[in-house]
Write a protein that holds these residues in place. Structure first.
Motif, PDB file in Angstrom:
ATOM      1  N   GLY A  17       6.707  -4.404   8.232  1.00  0.00           N
ATOM      2  CA  GLY A  17       6.439  -3.579   9.403  1.00  0.00           C
ATOM      3  C   GLY A  17       7.523  -2.557   9.684  1.00  0.00           C
ATOM      4  O   GLY A  17       7.535  -1.951  10.742  1.00  0.00           O
ATOM      5  N   SER A  18       8.429  -2.340   8.735  1.00  0.00           N
ATOM      6  CA  SER A  18       9.475  -1.346   8.942  1.00  0.00           C
ATOM      7  C   SER A  18       8.899   0.060   8.797  1.00  0.00           C
ATOM      8  O   SER A  18       7.807   0.257   8.280  1.00  0.00           O
ATOM      9  CB  SER A  18      10.617  -1.562   7.948  1.00  0.00           C
ATOM     10  N   GLU A  19       9.652   1.044   9.240  1.00  0.00           N
ATOM     11  CA  GLU A  19       9.191   2.428   9.235  1.00  0.00           C
ATOM     12  C   GLU A  19       9.111   3.032   7.838  1.00  0.00           C
ATOM     13  O   GLU A  19       8.302   3.899   7.568  1.00  0.00           O
ATOM     14  CB  GLU A  19      10.128   3.282  10.087  1.00  0.00           C
ATOM     15  N   GLY A  20       9.931   2.564   6.908  1.00  0.00           N
ATOM     16  CA  GLY A  20      10.020   3.157   5.574  1.00  0.00           C
ATOM     17  C   GLY A  20       8.845   2.822   4.671  1.00  0.00           C
ATOM     18  O   GLY A  20       7.832   2.281   5.094  1.00  0.00           O
ATOM     19  N   ALA A  59       1.953   6.833   0.720  1.00  0.00           N
ATOM     20  CA  ALA A  59       3.298   7.365   0.948  1.00  0.00           C
ATOM     21  C   ALA A  59       3.223   8.746   1.599  1.00  0.00           C
ATOM     22  O   ALA A  59       3.987   9.046   2.525  1.00  0.00           O
ATOM     23  CB  ALA A  59       4.074   7.434  -0.372  1.00  0.00           C
ATOM     24  N   TYR A  60       2.302   9.591   1.126  1.00  0.00           N
ATOM     25  CA  TYR A  60       2.134  10.921   1.719  1.00  0.00           C
ATOM     26  C   TYR A  60       1.747  10.799   3.189  1.00  0.00           C
ATOM     27  O   TYR A  60       2.226  11.545   4.035  1.00  0.00           O
ATOM     28  CB  TYR A  60       1.045  11.722   0.992  1.00  0.00           C
ATOM     29  N   HIS A  61       0.841   9.841   3.484  1.00  0.00           N
ATOM     30  CA  HIS A  61       0.400   9.638   4.867  1.00  0.00           C
ATOM     31  C   HIS A  61       1.579   9.203   5.751  1.00  0.00           C
ATOM     32  O   HIS A  61       1.725   9.692   6.869  1.00  0.00           O
ATOM     33  CB  HIS A  61      -0.731   8.598   4.911  1.00  0.00           C
ATOM     34  N   LEU A  63       4.607   9.935   5.362  1.00  0.00           N
ATOM     35  CA  LEU A  63       5.503  11.080   5.514  1.00  0.00           C
ATOM     36  C   LEU A  63       4.848  12.244   6.248  1.00  0.00           C
ATOM     37  O   LEU A  63       5.529  13.195   6.641  1.00  0.00           O
ATOM     38  CB  LEU A  63       5.987  11.540   4.134  1.00  0.00           C
ATOM     39  N   GLY A  64       3.524  12.201   6.415  1.00  0.00           N
ATOM     40  CA  GLY A  64       2.821  13.268   7.116  1.00  0.00           C
ATOM     41  C   GLY A  64       2.655  14.527   6.280  1.00  0.00           C
ATOM     42  O   GLY A  64       2.674  15.634   6.811  1.00  0.00           O
ATOM     43  N   VAL A  65       2.500  14.356   4.964  1.00  0.00           N
ATOM     44  CA  VAL A  65       2.327  15.491   4.050  1.00  0.00           C
ATOM     45  C   VAL A  65       1.116  15.233   3.166  1.00  0.00           C
ATOM     46  O   VAL A  65       0.554  14.139   3.181  1.00  0.00           O
ATOM     47  CB  VAL A  65       3.592  15.705   3.172  1.00  0.00           C
ATOM     48  N   ASN A  66       0.735  16.245   2.360  1.00  0.00           N
ATOM     49  CA  ASN A  66      -0.402  16.036   1.469  1.00  0.00           C
ATOM     50  C   ASN A  66      -0.135  16.500   0.039  1.00  0.00           C
ATOM     51  O   ASN A  66      -1.061  16.607  -0.748  1.00  0.00           O
ATOM     52  CB  ASN A  66      -1.658  16.713   2.021  1.00  0.00           C
ATOM     53  N   ARG A  67       1.127  16.787  -0.309  1.00  0.00           N
ATOM     54  CA  ARG A  67       1.478  17.186  -1.671  1.00  0.00           C
ATOM     55  C   ARG A  67       2.749  16.461  -2.115  1.00  0.00           C
ATOM     56  O   ARG A  67       3.584  16.074  -1.291  1.00  0.00           O
ATOM     57  CB  ARG A  67       1.726  18.687  -1.753  1.00  0.00           C
ATOM     58  N   ALA A  68       2.899  16.329  -3.417  1.00  0.00           N
ATOM     59  CA  ALA A  68       4.042  15.607  -3.980  1.00  0.00           C
ATOM     60  C   ALA A  68       5.364  16.291  -3.657  1.00  0.00           C
ATOM     61  O   ALA A  68       6.336  15.633  -3.274  1.00  0.00           O
ATOM     62  CB  ALA A  68       3.880  15.471  -5.493  1.00  0.00           C
ATOM     63  N   THR A  69       5.417  17.610  -3.799  1.00  0.00           N
ATOM     64  CA  THR A  69       6.677  18.311  -3.542  1.00  0.00           C
ATOM     65  C   THR A  69       7.104  18.169  -2.090  1.00  0.00           C
ATOM     66  O   THR A  69       8.281  17.955  -1.797  1.00  0.00           O
ATOM     67  CB  THR A  69       6.557  19.805  -3.905  1.00  0.00           C
ATOM     68  N   ALA A  70       6.142  18.262  -1.189  1.00  0.00           N
ATOM     69  CA  ALA A  70       6.444  18.097   0.230  1.00  0.00           C
ATOM     70  C   ALA A  70       6.889  16.662   0.529  1.00  0.00           C
ATOM     71  O   ALA A  70       7.786  16.439   1.349  1.00  0.00           O
ATOM     72  CB  ALA A  70       5.233  18.465   1.074  1.00  0.00           C
TER      73      ALA A  70
END
Length: 124
Positions: A17-20, A59-61, A63-70
């Motif tokens: 349940g950690s943030e990471g 992982a993207y979700h 981080l709030g992104v939708n691409r690998a570079t982001a």
């Protein structure tokens, strides 16, 4: 807990349940940061390409992104992953500068190391 993959290192919390990210999400992201495709990541880690894709999407979700570079950029900004090769480059440059003269560096081609170190300093 630290996970190393290529030149990258991830910091993963072992508490539930950690943030990471989870351990596998971190492994997938580190492989992508090393320039691997989903299929190459799957082959290296012994998973199916679909499993890798789903893990990276999670992982993207997070981080709030939708691409690998982001995702790599945002994970670095959050401190979840870091490039470990930067320290090795700086240590190599420091050793070279302390032990050799400029003329010896020019002859040996080590000026490229100095230029790379300048780029690393600019990024850091």
């Amino acid at each position: 807990m630290e996970i190393t993959q290529g030149d990258w290192v991830a910091e993963v919390e072992t508490t539930k349940g950690s943030e990471g990210m989870t351990r596998m999400e971190a492994k997938y992201l580190l492989c992508v940061a090393n320039g691997m495709t989903h299929k190459e990541v799957a082959r290296q880690l012994g998973r199916s390409p679909e499993t890798v894709s789903k893990g990276l999407k999670r992982a993207y979700h997070r981080l709030g992104v939708n691409r690998a570079t982001a995702a790599v950029a945002k994970a670095q900004a959050k401190g979840w992953i870091r490039y470990a090769g930067k320290l090795a480059m700086c240590l190599a440059l420091a050793t070279t500068l302390l032990t050799g003269s400029d003329d010896a560096m020019r002859r040996s081609g080590k000026t490229r190391i100095a230029r790379k170190a300048e780029q690393v300093q600019t990024i850091a």
